[in-house]
Design a protein around this motif. Structure first.
Motif, mmCIF file in Angstrom:
data_model
loop_
_atom_site.group_PDB
_atom_site.id
_atom_site.type_symbol
_atom_site.label_atom_id
_atom_site.label_comp_id
_atom_site.label_asym_id
_atom_site.label_seq_id
_atom_site.Cartn_x
_atom_site.Cartn_y
_atom_site.Cartn_z
ATOM 1 N N SER A 61 3.579 1.487 -8.615
ATOM 2 C CA SER A 61 4.962 1.337 -8.059
ATOM 3 C C SER A 61 5.990 1.272 -8.649
ATOM 4 O O SER A 61 6.006 2.504 -9.373
ATOM 5 C CB SER A 61 4.878 -0.601 -9.523
ATOM 6 O OG SER A 61 5.539 0.113 -10.670
ATOM 7 N N LYS A 63 10.014 1.128 -8.842
ATOM 8 C CA LYS A 63 11.783 -0.078 -9.361
ATOM 9 C C LYS A 63 12.542 0.781 -9.650
ATOM 10 O O LYS A 63 12.356 1.632 -9.650
ATOM 11 C CB LYS A 63 11.630 -0.992 -10.162
ATOM 12 C CG LYS A 63 10.123 -1.959 -10.325
ATOM 13 C CD LYS A 63 10.229 -2.816 -11.792
ATOM 14 C CE LYS A 63 9.252 -2.976 -11.926
ATOM 15 N NZ LYS A 63 8.802 -3.735 -12.966
ATOM 16 N N THR A 99 12.200 -3.468 -5.278
ATOM 17 C CA THR A 99 10.918 -3.180 -5.903
ATOM 18 C C THR A 99 10.276 -3.134 -4.768
ATOM 19 O O THR A 99 9.922 -3.971 -4.321
ATOM 20 C CB THR A 99 10.684 -5.025 -6.760
ATOM 21 O OG1 THR A 99 12.091 -4.554 -7.922
ATOM 22 C CG2 THR A 99 9.353 -4.242 -8.215
#
Lengths: 173, 524
Positions: A61, A63, A99
């Motif tokens: 991920s 962000k 995100t």
């Protein structure tokens, strides 16, 4: 005004997983056309959090949060106006959020990310191609994307100010 | 029959004989009498709106920066009970050294001549022509500012540095002949403040005027031997705003006659302390050329300009009806609400009669028709470079082509924009930091300044809303931001130096870039 958000994320990583949360070193750069001239501005205060494993992209991920109060276009009064309620309204919406939702590989350090970008509580899905590379202990993520500022309620339609804002992000970590 | 058919053609706006067979002959052949046809034409002619309605006056103006003291105008009933103005023929006023021999005596032999019959106005061209007449027509013959004795005194011209035409005409006032031997000096025409005598002596109607009105008024009071109380009284009527923070005009009155007269004299040509404004924070005389495209009127954007009715309201109000306004319980000429509505006439210049709606329509149409003169500053390599600098410096954001204004209101320092204003008005929510006195401390103040158009800068000046800078070069000179700066335009009477702050753009450009930018600005 000019909302240009360019997030250029270049990740050059060699097959090692890592997780990192940092303040952005290089400012986010944005560009917009104003009366035919390309105006460039920056947002210097921002943070990112990257959890990335090229072997497990579905668990990776990215962000980011940017603070438009740190915007600088070279003209202080213009910056103040951009931070006002008709553009970023930083008193009410101090953060711009991005995100990742999905990351896929495009081969050799090249990726495509699907992100949620939230500005002034307007959340929109955007696709951002980025590169992630690594050289020694330094990693680099470069990416850029273009948004329509009107989609996010940033200013109003104008005969001199463009709607499209290009955003470039460059992370060295 | 000939007259009727001519009248009919005019009403139908038919001037060419080729339309006769198409429109008129068939009607006449069909048995319709000219009277009937004229009646039909009346029904399709220009409809004059009724402008001073209670509903329209309720929210046409923006509130005062201190909203409790927002202007409350007279009622629709009061307004339409005022008699309509009669327009007599006027004659030019000459400097005594230029007056043709026997002119004064000749004037006194003239009969009154009414020169406007609004029942004859049919076409738009008719209204524009009538509007031009009204634009130059004085609404006061009681000596509201200056009178016969003043303009027939050579000292008046010398002490006020009065601009004249090559013929020696002082174009800001006129002689009004109201009957044989009744020759009055007419004041307070639109043209008084909105006429510019150009360097070559030609007149530019509607431009930022260069009538030295406050100097002229100071001369009038001084030469008339006005008492201190008299000077204080009229100054209070013109500018009193005791509700303003710090009551700066009250302090001016308390400073005595000489200081007040000095304050009048300090106002330069190109600015004018109109009623409800200030001689402490005098407004630049507005340029009316191009006003058709402005969304707000007055430097503070006091009057909304959404349609021609708004322009008509503005003209009606600003031709002195605002002396009858109440600001809370305050009225500048000392009226009580009971006295105002007693039914007795109020004899104060400009308040005892009114323009008819047709006259206002004509005036508005004329003002809309004003066009700029040919600009001698044509585009050049230098100005093209300046055009790019204009864009690079972000000037386009507020001074957006093609009007060179974004037609918005910017708040002054110290004014907090009420939440509902964002929906009601066109707000550009950033202050450029110019002097806030005019819009925060006067009867006309709204807390805003409107973003001015840059069109026609080449024939205008002094600059900024308070006329504090005489030249465009001064605007980009960072020295103006220092406290020891001597303003090249308006400088308050009680200081030797004053920083001219605000609108601090383009100050860091190098000399060549500034030159290019100014060349571009002068080409607009």
């Amino acid at each position: 005004m000019n909302v240009n958000f360019l997030i250029s994320l270049v990740f050059l990583i060699q097959f090692q997983a890592f997780c990192q949360k940092e303040k952005g070193s290089d400012p986010i750069v944005f560009e917009i056309k104003n009366a035919g001239i390309t105006v460039e501005g920056t947002i210097s205060d921002w943070e990112y959090e990257i959890s990335f494993d090229p072997k497990r992209l579905d668990e990776s991920s990215i962000k980011g949060v940017a603070y438009p109060v740190s915007m600088d276009t070279g003209i202080k009064l213009r910056d103040k106006h951009l931070q006002g309620r008709q553009y970023f309204h930083v008193d009410k919406f101090p953060e711009i959020l991005i995100t990742s939702k999905k990351i896929t590989t495009k081969g050799k350090g090249s990726y495509m990310g699907v992100f949620d970008l939230t500005i002034k509580e307007v959340k929109k899905e955007i696709e951002i191609p980025f590169m992630l590379t690594s050289k020694g202990n330094t990693k680099k993520l470069i990416g850029d994307f273009t948004i329509n500022r009107l989609d996010y309620g940033i200013g109003e339609s104008s005969i001199v100010l463009g709607d499209e804002v290009k955003v470039k992000v460059n992370i060295n970590f | 029959m000939k007259f009727k058919t001519d009248q009919l053609l005019k009403k139908l706006r038919i001037s060419s004989f080729i339309y006769w067979p198409i429109f008129v002959f068939p009607l006449l052949w069909g048995g319709k009498l000219p009277d009937q046809i004229v009646g039909w034409a009346d029904e399709i002619k220009i409809q004059i709106p009724k402008v001073w309605t209670d509903e329209a006056m309720e929210d046409w103006e923006l509130p005062n920066s201190n909203p409790e003291f927002s202007a409350k105008p007279v009622s629709e009933e009061f307004y339409y009970n005022l008699p309509e103005r009669v327009v007599y023929k006027t004659y030019p006023v000459y400097h005594p050294d230029h007056e043709p021999e026997g002119y004064w005596e000749w004037l006194h032999q003239q009969e009154a001549e009414i020169v406007l019959d609004q029942s004859t106005l049919v076409t738009e061209e008719d209204y524009i022509k009538a509007g031009e007449l009204l634009f130059g027509y004085p609404i006061d013959t009681l000596g509201a500012l200056i009178n016969t004795q003043h303009v027939r005194n050579k000292d008046f011209y010398a002490k006020t540095n009065m601009p004249l035409t090559p013929e020696g005409i002082m174009p800001f006032a006129q002689w009004v002949v109201a009957g044989k031997g009744k020759v009055y000096l007419g004041n307070l025409s639109c043209a008084m403040c909105h006429t510019r005598v150009m360097d070559d002596g030609s007149l530019l109607k509607g431009a930022q005027g260069n009538w030295p009105g406050d100097k002229a008024f100071a001369f009038a009071m001084e030469s008339d031997g006005a008492s201190e109380r008299g000077v204080q009284g009229i100054t209070n009527i013109l500018f009193g705003s005791p509700f303003a923070e710090g009551d700066p005009h009250g302090k001016l009155l308390a400073s005595g006659k000489e200081a007040i007269l000095a304050a009048y004299r300090a106002v330069p040509e190109g600015a004018f302390g109109r009623q409800g404004t200030s001689i402490l924070f005098p407004p630049q005389a507005p340029n009316l050329i191009g006003v058709k495209d402005r969304k707000y009127l007055d430097h503070g954007g006091l009057g909304q300009h959404r349609n021609i009715e708004d322009m008509m309201r503005y003209i009606a109000m600003n031709q002195a009806l605002d002396f009858l306004n109440f600001y809370g319980d305050y009225n500048s000429i000392g009226l009580t609400k009971e006295r105002l509505n007693s039914g007795e006439p109020i004899f104060f210049p400009g308040t005892y009669d009114r323009h008819s709606d047709a006259q206002l329509y004509a005036l508005a149409k004329y003002v809309y028709s004003l066009s700029p003169p040919i600009n001698p500053n044509q585009a050049s390599q230098l100005s093209e470079k300046g055009k790019i600098i204009f864009a690079e410096q972000g000037c386009v954001t507020c001074h957006t082509p093609p009007l060179f204004t974004n037609n918005k209101l910017t708040p002054a320092d110290g004014f907090e924009i009420p939440e509902d204003h964002y929906d009601r008005y066109d707000i550009f929510d950033i202050s450029v930091g110019t002097d806030h006195g005019y819009t925060m401390k006067t009867r006309r103040g709204t807390g805003y300044y409107k973003v001015p158009s840059l069109l026609g800068l080449w024939y205008r000046g002094p600059f900024l809303h308070d006329a504090s800078l005489a030249n465009l070069e001064d605007l980009f000179n960072p020295v103006r931001l220092e406290d020891d700066y001597v303003p090249t335009g308006f400088k308050p009477h009680d200081v030797k130096t004053k920083a001219v702050k605000g609108h601090e753009f383009g100050m860091e450009l190098d000399a060549e870039d500034k030159k290019a930018l100014i060349a571009y600005l002068k080409s607009l």
